[in-house]
Design an enzyme around this catalytic site. Structure first.
Site, PDB file in Angstrom:
ATOM      1  N   HIS A 161       7.187 -43.918-112.084  1.00  6.92           N
ATOM      2  CA  HIS A 161       7.396 -44.793-111.075  1.00  6.92           C
ATOM      3  C   HIS A 161       8.345 -45.083-110.994  1.00  6.92           C
ATOM      4  O   HIS A 161       8.447 -46.195-110.482  1.00  6.92           O
ATOM      5  CB  HIS A 161       6.007 -46.129-111.067  1.00  6.92           C
ATOM      6  CG  HIS A 161       6.085 -46.883-110.364  1.00  6.92           C
ATOM      7  ND1 HIS A 161       4.560 -47.977-109.426  1.00  6.92           N
ATOM      8  CD2 HIS A 161       5.827 -46.521-108.891  1.00  6.92           C
ATOM      9  CE1 HIS A 161       4.217 -48.134-109.025  1.00  6.92           C
ATOM     10  NE2 HIS A 161       5.529 -47.516-108.089  1.00  6.92           N
ATOM     11  N   GLU A 197      -1.040 -50.093-114.258  1.00  5.75           N
ATOM     12  CA  GLU A 197       0.768 -49.625-115.282  1.00  5.75           C
ATOM     13  C   GLU A 197       1.024 -51.023-115.752  1.00  5.75           C
ATOM     14  O   GLU A 197       0.725 -52.070-114.915  1.00  5.75           O
ATOM     15  CB  GLU A 197       1.802 -49.512-114.093  1.00  5.75           C
ATOM     16  CG  GLU A 197       0.960 -48.340-113.959  1.00  5.75           C
ATOM     17  CD  GLU A 197       2.541 -47.840-111.931  1.00  5.75           C
ATOM     18  OE1 GLU A 197       3.313 -48.916-112.239  1.00  5.75           O
ATOM     19  OE2 GLU A 197       2.203 -46.926-111.335  1.00  5.75           O
ATOM     20  N   ARG A 252       0.320 -45.691-104.549  1.00 13.35           N
ATOM     21  CA  ARG A 252      -0.414 -46.775-105.398  1.00 13.35           C
ATOM     22  C   ARG A 252      -1.238 -46.714-106.574  1.00 13.35           C
ATOM     23  O   ARG A 252      -2.289 -45.492-105.740  1.00 13.35           O
ATOM     24  CB  ARG A 252      -0.501 -48.596-104.824  1.00 13.35           C
ATOM     25  CG  ARG A 252       0.180 -49.452-104.309  1.00 13.35           C
ATOM     26  CD  ARG A 252       1.330 -50.332-105.685  1.00 13.35           C
ATOM     27  NE  ARG A 252       2.506 -50.475-105.669  1.00 13.35           N
ATOM     28  CZ  ARG A 252       3.637 -50.315-105.209  1.00 13.35           C
ATOM     29  NH1 ARG A 252       3.554 -48.740-104.846  1.00 13.35           N
ATOM     30  NH2 ARG A 252       4.619 -51.454-104.712  1.00 13.35           N
TER      31      ARG A 252
END
Length: 329
Positions: A293, A269, A240
């Protein structure tokens, strides 16, 4: 039965098997961006909520769904779901624990190799017609083998374990740090040795973050932590973005505190265009390998995730306990 879909409608419709869905299921689509008022207006009758792995579900939103029986993360992450508020109402919060462990581990290895072999720089120079001179320069300046690197894994959970398995054939030394040390037999099986976090930061050539975001780990990679690392260190983050302070990492790379980084996730994000890591000038910008991601977003992961989600909903509907409850119920 009504389901609040607080994630991509396209993914939900593509990967949900109609044969698994209880008869009469009604889906209420909120998408990836919504407010408490949206939830109150559209989802007051919802019995289940499916939330994007980086999506938000606040106490106010949970209160706006008085009939809620269960909340399920679409993925593994759930740190933006108010698990305590859900627990206070007796609502289990579930996730897809371990479903993406293998693919994320593969992504971590790819990012390691990209950084070690200067892939971004080499790709650019070959496209510029400078293949010959680049090969000669890289030979003289030196590239590193993964087999000769000491890799440190922060967090030996499902992903950290799969990463250790995938690193073993490369022949590199692998160490780990975790809240709880694994049994000696497990360490031997994986070919890993335990270090404290301080030791791991100081001694490893590559440091891979594979731990969740908690109050203790949020922002753990700051300038102080980076200064404990070696100048040749490569930081890998497939966990993360909130684990890393981007401005500090950018400064550490630019000033030579560490060599570079491979990042599959940033915070927030979607990442804003003015994120310090995106603004690094040459040559430091090519020491940061970025991916959007996607480590845990393979087709098989999403298929398996939605099987798990509907299994959990069906279990709850039948009065059984759903799998992978994360909020202590």
């Amino acid at each position: 039965m009504k389901v609040a879909v607080m994630t991509s409608r396209e993914r939900y419709e593509r990967f949900s098997d109609p044969a698994q869905m209880p008869q009469g299921t009604e889906s209420i689509f909120l998408g990836m961006s919504y407010t408490a008022d949206d939830v109150r207006e559209k989802c007051s009758e919802a019995e289940y909520a499916i939330v994007d792995a980086v999506g938000e579900l606040t106490a106010e939103m949970i209160d706006a769904m008085p009939k809620l029986k269960m909340i399920h993360s679409e993925g593994v992450g759930y740190n933006r779901i108010d698990t305590a508020a859900a627990a206070a109402r007796g609502i289990p919060v579930c996730n897809n624990r371990g479903v993406n462990a293998g693919p994320v581990a593969e992504q971590a290895v790819m990012l390691m190799l990209c950084c070690l072999r200067r892939f971004l720089e080499g790709d650019r120079l070959v496209r510029e017609g400078r293949q010959g001179e680049t090969k000669s320069r890289f030979i003289m300046e030196g590239l590193n083998d993964l087999s000769r690197r000491h890799v440190g894994i922060v967090g030996l959970g499902a992903i950290g374990t799969e990463l250790a398995k995938r690193l073993r054939p490369f022949g590199c030394r692998v160490s780990y740090t975790s809240r709880r040390r694994a049994p000696a037999e497990r360490e031997r099986e994986l070919g890993v040795d335990y270090m404290t976090q301080e030791q791991l930061f100081a001694e490893c050539d590559i440091i891979s973050l594979n731990c969740p975001v908690t109050p203790e780990t949020e922002g753990m990679i700051d300038l102080s932590a980076l200064r404990r690392m070696k100048p040749e260190t490569i930081l890998i983050n497939t966990a993360r973005g909130a684990l890393v302070r981007d401005a500090d990492l950018a400064e550490a790379i630019r000033s030579g505190i560490i060599y570079g980084a491979g990042l599959d996730t940033l915070d927030p994000e979607p990442v804003p265009a003015d994120d310090p890591l995106l603004l690094l000038p040459a040559p430091w910008n090519e020491r940061v390998a970025l991916s959007p991601h996607i480590g845990g977003t393979t087709l098989s992961v999403f298929r398996d995730s939605y099987v798990n989600i509907w299994d959990a909903i069906n279990a709850t509907e039948s009065g059984a306990r759903p799998a992978n409850i994360v909020n202590g119920l």
